[in-house]
Design a protein around this motif. Sequence first.
Motif, short mmCIF file in Angstrom:
data_model
loop_
_atom_site.label_atom_id
_atom_site.label_comp_id
_atom_site.label_asym_id
_atom_site.label_seq_id
_atom_site.Cartn_x
_atom_site.Cartn_y
_atom_site.Cartn_z
N MET A 1 0.88 -1.13 0.15
CA MET A 1 0.16 0.14 0.12
C MET A 1 0.81 1.13 0.15
SD MET A 1 -2.81 1.79 0.20
CE MET A 1 -4.10 0.34 0.58
N ILE A 2 0.57 2.07 -0.75
CA ILE A 2 1.19 3.59 -0.86
C ILE A 2 0.14 4.57 -0.22
CG2 ILE A 2 2.22 5.16 -2.33
CD1 ILE A 2 2.68 2.94 -4.52
N ASN A 3 1.03 5.46 0.80
CA ASN A 3 -0.01 6.45 1.23
C ASN A 3 0.66 7.95 0.72
OD1 ASN A 3 -1.33 4.91 3.20
ND2 ASN A 3 0.62 4.66 4.48
N ALA A 4 -0.43 8.66 0.61
CA ALA A 4 0.11 9.95 -0.40
C ALA A 4 -0.69 11.08 0.63
CB ALA A 4 -0.37 9.94 -1.60
N ILE A 5 -0.05 12.11 0.84
CA ILE A 5 -0.52 13.35 1.48
C ILE A 5 -0.17 14.60 0.58
CG2 ILE A 5 -0.34 14.88 3.39
CD1 ILE A 5 0.55 12.36 4.87
N ILE A 6 -1.11 15.60 0.55
CA ILE A 6 -0.71 16.82 -0.32
C ILE A 6 -1.02 17.82 0.58
CG2 ILE A 6 -2.77 16.60 -1.69
CD1 ILE A 6 -0.93 17.91 -4.04
N ASN A 7 -0.27 18.91 0.70
CA ASN A 7 -0.59 20.20 1.62
C ASN A 7 -1.03 21.41 0.69
OD1 ASN A 7 0.24 18.48 3.98
ND2 ASN A 7 2.24 18.62 3.18
N THR A 8 -1.42 22.25 1.47
CA THR A 8 -1.69 23.60 0.80
C THR A 8 -0.79 24.32 0.28
OG1 THR A 8 -1.99 24.23 3.10
CG2 THR A 8 -3.99 23.65 1.96
N ASP A 9 0.66 24.13 1.01
CA ASP A 9 1.69 24.94 0.53
C ASP A 9 2.63 24.02 -0.50
OD1 ASP A 9 2.78 22.91 1.82
OD2 ASP A 9 4.25 23.66 3.06
N ASN A 10 1.72 23.30 -1.27
CA ASN A 10 2.21 22.76 -2.65
C ASN A 10 3.52 21.74 -2.00
OD1 ASN A 10 0.38 23.79 -4.30
ND2 ASN A 10 1.50 25.52 -4.70
N THR A 11 3.42 21.17 -1.05
CA THR A 11 4.39 20.15 -0.70
C THR A 11 3.53 18.69 -0.64
OG1 THR A 11 4.16 20.54 1.85
CG2 THR A 11 5.86 21.81 0.61
N GLY A 12 4.26 17.43 -0.76
CA GLY A 12 3.44 16.33 -0.48
C GLY A 12 4.36 15.24 -0.01
N LEU A 14 4.86 11.04 -0.16
CA LEU A 14 4.53 9.52 -0.44
C LEU A 14 5.26 8.68 0.35
CD1 LEU A 14 4.59 9.20 -4.36
CD2 LEU A 14 2.47 9.04 -2.96
N THR A 15 4.48 7.52 1.05
CA THR A 15 5.13 6.61 1.81
C THR A 15 4.97 5.25 1.09
OG1 THR A 15 4.44 7.92 3.74
CG2 THR A 15 5.28 5.66 4.03
N ILE A 16 6.14 4.83 0.74
CA ILE A 16 6.11 3.38 -0.08
C ILE A 16 7.08 2.48 0.66
CG2 ILE A 16 6.65 2.37 -2.19
CD1 ILE A 16 6.45 5.12 -3.64
N ASP A 17 6.43 1.33 1.25
CA ASP A 17 6.95 0.62 2.00
C ASP A 17 7.95 1.08 3.14
OD1 ASP A 17 6.18 -1.51 0.35
OD2 ASP A 17 7.90 -1.47 -1.17
#
Length: 443
Positions: A1-12, A14-17
């Motif tokens: 499973m991959i977890n992804a977050i995106i923030n309002t300051d245009n940063t993000g 990704l958590t992979i393994d």
Amino acid sequence: MINAIINTDNTGVLTIDAREETFQAETVAQLRSQLMARVIAEAGECERPVRVSTMDESGLSGLLVSPDGDVEQEEPQAQEPRDQPMLAVPAGAAGAATVPAPAQAPAPTAPAVRALAPAPVEAPATVPAAAEAPASRRELREAESFLRTQEARSAATHGVRGWLSRVGIRTHPSAKELLERVDAQLVSQHWAGTRTVMVVNRKGGANKTPTVMNLAAVFGRHGGGGVLAYDGNPEVGTLGWRAEQGPHTATALDVLENSGHLLSTSAVYGDVSGYVHHQRADTFDVLRSDDSLVGTHVMTGDDVDLIHQVAAKYYRLIIMDSGNVDRGSDWARMIQHTDQLVVPTTEMEDRAEAALLTLRGLQERDEHAARLAENAVVIVSQSEPGNTSSTQRIADGFRPFVRAVCTVPYDPALKAGLIVHDDLDSRTRRAWLRAGAEVAQGL
């Protein structure tokens, strides 16, 4: 499973393994493109669709992303809470269904998160007139416009969706096509003044020349020309051998000899055509290095300054192919003119080691060179078929050192002979467009 977050300051993130990768962009569209491109690359490495738990301000969602870029949303489970991170579905993908993220999904932190694509515009709720404060005339003048502020989305052009659109059934583009449009928009932009890209690796055979040719093709095709590929090799470079030759044999030495006229106020745009070699299909020009068998001229830093001055007068983007020796004044002066550094390599370990040493050497050279190294784009090209895992391993090894890392699949059309972008496989062309978009973000 991959977890992804995106923030309002245009940063993000990704958590992979259990490995976190951070991303940053100037706009949410650019950030969306970066995140989805990385997820598609992971799916390609796994050779199967991957599940992504995504988060934005509106709650949780689940995506199923295939290696070819198709994106589907999975069915929601209403009993699950909706206070976990998510990555929004690009406009034009499946509907608004969501699925719960796994319990270990990372919790959001400030700043608040937002969607990768703008949310659909909904009709405003009716509010009693008494509850609304009357707007002033000045506010009305500033707010009203007869021009549409929301960009109209054109119909799909790729795959089955594109076929349906062509036969009269208007269909929205897929998430894969939308991401490609974002990358095309990035490489098509024009900047105020000339920008310079330097392609550098101290090792020969590291794919420098194909990288210069394909990046120039991407920027030339999408941006409408105005791109020069300059072979800055102090000896006999190979750029001219891999490109079309015009109706003359001019090289960089001819530009030096005639720089006075080319820089004069009487010179016109067409004059430069007598010194460069136009690539008809790919809409860019090539300035060849001296390939005389009896040549004795050694390029100096002053020569590089003069050639760059001429090139900057006639072109909006200069992509320089460098030599393998980084100790001469010519190489140092090319670095000083550079706005964005590109470091090509293959999955071969000696090429990758040379690329890493090149970056380390730049970090120790001076402040400008160190910034270039930190902001560099590494492009790992697969030199032989079937080496996907090695390519990805080399790419992952570079990620902590530079701003972006891209991979390009093996393509026999790049092994020898003239390089013409249309001769490449569609997957290879898409990979070069992605690489070009990363380069454009540094300009």
